[in-house]
Enzyme design. Structure first.
Site, PDB file in Angstrom:
ATOM      1  N   SER A  28       0.833  -1.198   0.000  1.00 36.07           N
ATOM      2  CA  SER A  28       0.000   0.000   0.000  1.00 36.07           C
ATOM      3  C   SER A  28       0.880   1.265   0.000  1.00 36.07           C
ATOM      4  O   SER A  28       1.741   1.419  -0.871  1.00 36.07           O
ATOM      5  CB  SER A  28      -0.932  -0.060   1.220  1.00 36.07           C
ATOM      6  OG  SER A  28      -1.969   0.863   1.116  1.00 36.07           O
ATOM      7  N   ASP A  30      -9.096  -6.533  -4.296  1.00 31.73           N
ATOM      8  CA  ASP A  30      -8.680  -5.242  -3.740  1.00 31.73           C
ATOM      9  C   ASP A  30      -9.216  -4.135  -4.641  1.00 31.73           C
ATOM     10  O   ASP A  30      -8.802  -3.998  -5.785  1.00 31.73           O
ATOM     11  CB  ASP A  30      -7.146  -5.202  -3.677  1.00 31.73           C
ATOM     12  CG  ASP A  30      -6.608  -3.915  -3.055  1.00 31.73           C
ATOM     13  OD1 ASP A  30      -7.401  -2.993  -2.782  1.00 31.73           O
ATOM     14  OD2 ASP A  30      -5.383  -3.856  -2.842  1.00 31.73           O
ATOM     15  N   HIS A  53      -8.146  -5.255   0.086  1.00 30.89           N
ATOM     16  CA  HIS A  53      -6.834  -4.622   0.268  1.00 30.89           C
ATOM     17  C   HIS A  53      -6.074  -5.233   1.446  1.00 30.89           C
ATOM     18  O   HIS A  53      -4.853  -5.372   1.407  1.00 30.89           O
ATOM     19  CB  HIS A  53      -7.037  -3.121   0.479  1.00 30.89           C
ATOM     20  CG  HIS A  53      -5.766  -2.330   0.504  1.00 30.89           C
ATOM     21  ND1 HIS A  53      -4.831  -2.401  -0.517  1.00 30.89           N
ATOM     22  CD2 HIS A  53      -5.263  -1.460   1.406  1.00 30.89           C
ATOM     23  CE1 HIS A  53      -3.815  -1.605  -0.215  1.00 30.89           C
ATOM     24  NE2 HIS A  53      -4.053  -1.031   0.928  1.00 30.89           N
TER      25      HIS A  53
END
Lengths: 196, 378
Positions: B153, B320, B353
């Protein structure tokens, strides 16, 4: 190592850049890296094969050839290889064109559907051939675009693709005399070096 | 304790007195970074791996702080003996980024100029500021070149920025569930989070520490919104469905009902607001929003990646939607066009995610296979 892959090797220049479409577990690409010191990239969609290829230390990108290859710049590789995948893609002609857009030269191998044993099987039994080389039933096969040596050469002629060299693999590993003389009848695997 | 854990670890602290000029133009005259290390640095100092944390992360990535500690570090699944980042081989460094709220210099620490907590006056940070401060930490630890810089991320953004700013100081960049820059939708979610915090009366313009108030409700709400975006529709359906926690939906019953997902979200929100700083959350989400890898390369990510000299592993997760596989493919396509070595896979996972923190077999196998290659060349 599959026989067709051994044949391919001599057409690849040491130190060159190779894209392997449908690289499987990367056995061939790894050998090319070790023996030819190529800079290789493999494309594959099978998760387990990708992991196996990465474990060999190869660079692999998960990408479906059928969804296009337009993320690869023109002439960005020396050689684009597609071994035993031509018959499994949705648009074999488009993939061939793309190979030669991306690479200076292309190497293609495919099973020859006009081999005498296929003809005999189809001619006598009237059923789609199932053999050691083509182990799938017609309704459950990744091979959706079988072609013959003559079909392939006709397509190349139609699209202006030059055949720089070809190799035919027959029933035995010794000199494939029959396969070389009458490939459409005796070649089990056809191997082509092509370019624009 | 689990033998596959690094076991009990203790945070360390490094002080830097050489002024750091930030992307915003301001200068931090001195600052501290809190970090943990796992494994041993080898004699050649070639086996060091930097772990960069995401929005709400910190230095405690693996192991436990005490024998009674129930929860291990946030990336326990991926760091430890025999795990993808194998501490039998690697020397792993994990820090709390500048501006964080877990011990490194940031909004909750004291501004030497005023003697008060920095609060909202802490300088605005960009991803590159973290990378520069991490490079100073590498100097401090005697690490010239990382075997790999790894992050998910926002951490993946740091791993990419490293490759551009210090191309000779890393051999591999591992970019998991990340993006070249955020989409408008992504920025929009971050703005809701910031608005939730800033509109809480307890926020007091960011001076809540000085005024002894807390924007607890706003921070909880911010986390709730964020949390929804980290999960997939399927994951939420499987975990909660429409299960009720209390009440009923019977006809003739006016008391109403509470769904499990409601109480879960509220719990997540309140847990988070008790352990995280609101100004830090604002600072981190802004850094996310402002990040654009290719901005100063004529918006051309290919030109940007031509600066890089390392190999890349890029991973994404099928469900995600906050950092979708498409965003990762943009990274991969730019790397291919820039002629940089890259490996990419999209991992089938239902966790959204958050999958990058989860023990998904294919993910761990592939990540591990790649890291063994990093190991062989370190």
């Amino acid at each position: 190592m599959r026989l067709d892959l051994t044949h391919i090797q001599r057409w690849i220049e040491p130190g060159s850049k190779v894209l392997d479409l449908g690289c499987g577990d990367g056995e061939f690409l790894q050998r090319l890296q070790q023996e030819r010191e190529v800079r290789g990239l493999g494309l594959e969609i099978d998760p387990d094969k990708i992991t196996a290829a990465v474990a060999r230390g190869l660079n692999i990108v998960e990408q479906d050839m059928d969804a296009g290859l337009d993320n690869f710049p023109d002439q960005s590789f020396d050689t684009v290889v597609m071994a035993h995948a031509l018959q499994a893609v949705h648009f074999p002609d488009r993939v061939l064109e793309e190979m030669l857009r991306i690479g200076r030269q292309g190497i293609v191998t495919f099973p020859n559907f006009a081999h005498w044993s296929c003809r005999l099987y189809l001619g006598t039994r009237g059923r789609m051939p199932v053999s050691r080389f083509m182990p799938y039933t017609w309704y459950d096969t990744p091979n959706i675009h079988f072609c013959t040596v003559q079909d392939f050469e006709a397509l190349c002629a139609e699209r202006g693709i030059r055949i720089l060299a070809r190799d035919m693999v027959g029933n035995t590993e010794r000199k494939p005399l029959l396969a070389s003389a009458w490939p459409n009848l005796f070649a089990i695997t056809a191997i082509y070096l092509i370019s624009r | 304790m689990n033998p596959a854990s690094v076991g009990i670890v203790a945070p360390q602290r490094a002080r830097f007195t050489e002024p750091l000029t930030l992307a915003c133009g301001r200068v931090l005259s001195d600052y501290e970074l809190v970090y943990e290390t796992y494994g041993e640095l080898n004699a050649g100092r070639s086996n060091a791996v930097l772990v960069c944390h995401a929005l709400s992360g910190h230095h405690h990535a693996a192991g436990y702080h005490s024998a009674g500690d129930r929860k291990p570090g946030w990336w326990e699944e991926c760091i430890g003996p025999g795990k993808p980042i194998d501490t039998n081989h690697f020397f792993v460094v994990s820090l709390n980024n500048l501006g964080g709220c877990h011990g490194s210099t940031g909004p909750v620490t004291v501004n030497p100029a005023s003697g008060q907590p920095w609060g909202p006056d802490f300088p605005s940070l960009r991803v590159r500021d973290w990378v520069h401060s991490q490079a100073r930490l590498a100097d401090y630890l005697g690490i010239d070149c990382w075997a790999a810089v790894v992050g998910g991320s926002l951490g993946g953004m740091q791993a990419m920025r490293w490759a551009l700013l210090y191309p000779q100081r890393l051999r591999h960049s591992v970019v998991i569930a990340s993006a070249l820059r955020l989409s408008a939708q992504n920025i929009a979610f971050n703005e809701i989070a910031r608005q939730a915090i800033q509109s809480d009366p307890g926020f007091a313009g960011g001076h809540y520490l000085a005024q002894n108030t807390l924007p607890a409700q706003g921070l909880a709400l911010a986390r709730m919104v964020g949390h929804i975006t980290y999960l997939s529709d399927d994951a939420m359906a499987n975990k909660f469905g429409r299960d009720l926690r209390s009440g009923s939906l019977e006809l003739g019953d006016e008391t109403g009902a509470e769904f499990q997902v409601q109480s879960y979200l509220r719990y997540q929100g309140s847990q988070f607001s008790g352990s995280f700083d609101a100004n830090t959350y604002i600072l981190m989400t802004r850094a996310l929003d402002y990040f654009d890898l290719a901005r100063e390369y004529d918006d051309d990510p290919v030109a940007a990646f031509r600066q890089a000299q390392c190999s890349f592993l890029v991973l994404s997760f099928s469900t995600d939607w906050r950092f979708s596989p498409q965003r990762s493919r943009e990274i991969v396509d730019a790397l291919i066009a820039a002629d940089r070595p890259v490996t990419y896979a999209e991992i089938e996972a239902e966790e959204g995610h958050d999958a990058f923190l989860m023990p998904i077999p294919r993910y761990l196998q592939l990540f591990g296979a790649y890291m063994r290659r990093v190991q062989e060349t370190s």
